[in-house]
Scaffold this active site. Structure first.
Site, mmCIF file in Angstrom:
data_model
loop_
_atom_site.group_PDB
_atom_site.id
_atom_site.type_symbol
_atom_site.label_atom_id
_atom_site.label_comp_id
_atom_site.label_asym_id
_atom_site.label_seq_id
_atom_site.Cartn_x
_atom_site.Cartn_y
_atom_site.Cartn_z
ATOM 1 C CG HIS A 2 -1.854 -1.181 1.267
ATOM 2 N ND1 HIS A 2 -3.118 -1.158 0.713
ATOM 3 C CD2 HIS A 2 -1.691 -2.433 1.779
ATOM 4 C CE1 HIS A 2 -3.710 -2.336 0.891
ATOM 5 N NE2 HIS A 2 -2.861 -3.123 1.538
ATOM 6 C CB THR A 3 2.635 2.954 -2.800
ATOM 7 O OG1 THR A 3 1.446 3.312 -3.532
ATOM 8 C CG2 THR A 3 3.247 1.711 -3.418
ATOM 9 C CB CYS A 4 -1.506 5.561 -0.123
ATOM 10 S SG CYS A 4 -2.137 5.488 -1.810
ATOM 11 C CG PHE A 5 -1.659 4.260 3.923
ATOM 12 C CD1 PHE A 5 -2.105 5.488 4.379
ATOM 13 C CD2 PHE A 5 -2.488 3.514 3.092
ATOM 14 C CE1 PHE A 5 -3.360 5.953 4.024
ATOM 15 C CE2 PHE A 5 -3.747 3.973 2.733
ATOM 16 C CZ PHE A 5 -4.183 5.212 3.199
#
Length: 519
Positions: free
Chosen positions: A483-486
């Site tokens: 989950h690259t966003c987090f």
């Protein structure tokens, strides 16, 4: 992955819809006609607005107006991001990586791990009140904190809404070109992929920026070429086409670089030193040419630092332009002015000005105009060249110990869990190239800030430590999921070291370029 910069690509690869009037252009129709139509719609809308923004002139650069001004000119006070608060509240010793010139050298540098100095103010208001001149003469961590605080004053809170950038996987460059002028880049920008349900919380923006940079730098674009230097870096191609499409791409590049600075996203592509100097408004000297073209540097260094007879050099104050098949006079009457010991310094100075500025002026002006619309030129002029490179690129290496020390765990995992121990043992065996690939899989970026993993970028200008979360291992879903966003990795609970090594290496060996939209 669609490359919309190819000159021979004249037809649309699939149906496209004008984002303004919603007129549909069928596949195989003229791509140029579609782009001209979208531009006409956009320009028409702007001209019909009751109030128009005016361009701002800064030297030779026209800063393009923001067509989406702050809807609230007096926003409520915003909470300072915790990564900045930490600089004042956390008194623990902290280190950062610093890029510094070697003693006695004007061109060679090295990376040193240094202790961060204490802040010269007790809190944020006091820090903001410090004069520019004092900050200019401070160490890099102090400069960067002040720089970031000034940028946060320009950030429009996410509570006031976010901008949406809708792109198409097959032609993300063209769809971006059709929308970027309508976006307020000081707002939170969410990237939406047509036909995809993935929601952007920062990761897609990083992936989008990386892919746009690669498209623009690609040799087929004709916009950049490899600089002849030790590092892999790029310089503007002085023989690039000057048509509207290419100029628009340089403007988009300025937006991408400006947004990456604004959101603390390290770039994966290096620019030559002359571009860095132009960004911060500093003159370009002979030593900067070492990172532009080593052969030119050696030739010009010989001229200014050695004695020679007029008969030894048969050069005049002209430069041959291959694309135009003519000679450019470096000064009036240059074809009749022969190079000698008395005028060699002037000759070198004029050559530097031609290669790094005059020959690329339309492209450089377009790039800087949009960059300065996001990051003010005065703020950038605070930095020295190596300092800007530290902000732009972060560190070119990955410290596995720093990565491990700044990792959080969720679910069943903890630092000494067997699977976690296997995980770090496997990563320790990887070289820097594969570590960078795995970091990109996990975070959307191949680099870390100079402060290391403790300040990994998340969304809204904040930091988010790398996190490993446990999930059950199933044959239907055996691979790690990012989950690259987090900056979060879902790591299945493997039973053997061989299993985890097999699936980790499979992820690393996969070509992630073009897999736009990974969660």
């Amino acid at each position: 992955m669609g490359n919309c910069l190819k000159r021979n690509q004249t037809q649309l690869q699939q149906n496209q819809q004008c984002p303004k009037c919603h007129m549909v252009f069928q596949a195989q129709q003229s791509a140029l006609q579609y782009q001209q139509h979208v531009t006409s719609c956009r320009v028409g809308q702007i001209q019909n607005q009751a109030v128009q923004s005016r361009n701002v002139q800064v030297g030779d650069v026209i800063i393009e107006p923001n067509h989406h001004p702050n809807p609230n000119p007096n926003p409520n006070p915003r909470t300072t991001p915790h990564y900045i608060q930490d600089d004042f509240q956390n008194r623990k010793q902290k280190y950062y990586w610093c890029k510094e010139l070697l003693a006695g050298s004007k061109i060679k540098y090295k990376w040193n791990k240094k202790l961060s100095p204490p802040m010269p103010a007790a809190n944020v208001p006091e820090m903001l009140a410090l004069p520019w001149v004092q900050i200019k003469n401070s160490e890099f961590p102090i400069k960067q904190t002040w720089f970031r605080l000034q940028l946060e004053k320009k950030r429009i809170p996410w509570q006031q809404g976010a901008e949406t950038l809708s792109v198409n996987k097959e032609s993300f460059l063209m769809t971006t070109l059709n929308m970027y002028k309508e976006i307020n880049w000081h707002k939170e920008v969410k990237v939406h992929i047509d036909g995809d349900k993935v929601l952007d919380a920062g990761g897609l923006l990083r992936e989008w920026a990386n892919l746009i940079m690669k498209e623009i730098i690609h040799p087929e674009s004709g916009m950049f070429q490899l600089a002849d230097c030790e590092d892999v870096s790029y310089k503007i191609n002085c023989e690039a086409d000057t048509d509207e499409h290419i100029i628009d791409c340089f403007k988009l590049l300025g937006i991408v670089v400006g947004k990456c600075i604004f959101e603390r996203i390290p770039l994966n592509i290096y620019f030559d030193r002359s571009i860095i100097k132009h960004i911060i408004g500093q003159p370009i000297f002979l030593e900067d040419i070492y990172y532009y073209d080593r052969q030119l540097y050696k030739s010009w260094d010989f001229l200014v630092n050695n004695k020679f007879e007029a008969d030894d050099v048969s050069e005049y104050f002209v430069i041959y332009r291959q694309s135009k098949g003519d000679y450019y006079e470096l000064k009036p009457g240059g074809q009749k002015i022969m190079l000698d010991m008395d005028n060699c310094q002037e000759y070198v100075n004029l050559c530097i000005e031609y290669y790094t500025y005059l020959s690329v002026k339309p492209f450089l002006t377009a790039f800087l105009s949009t960059l300065y619309s996001i990051i003010p030129k005065q703020l950038l002029s605070l930095l020295e060249p190596l300092e800007l490179e530290m902000i732009l690129y972060g560190t070119p290496f990955i410290d596995i110990n720093d990565w491990r020390d700044n990792t959080d765990y969720k679910g069943a995992y903890y630092r000494t869990h067997q699977t976690i121990q296997w995980f770090w043992e496997i990563l320790e065996q990887l070289d820097q190239f594969n570590l960078a690939k795995f970091l990109q899989f996990c975070t959307g970026s191949t680099r870390t800030p100079v402060e290391g993993f403790r300040k990994l970028e998340s969304n809204r200008g904040n930091c988010s430590k790398f996190c490993i979360e446990s999930v059950p291992f199933t044959k239907a879903s055996p691979f790690p999921k990012a989950h690259t966003c987090f900056n979060r990795l879902e790591l299945p609970m493997y039973e053997t070291r061989e299993e985890i090594e097999s699936y980790l290496k499979a992820v690393i060996q996969a070509d992630m370029d073009g897999q736009f939209g990974m969660e």
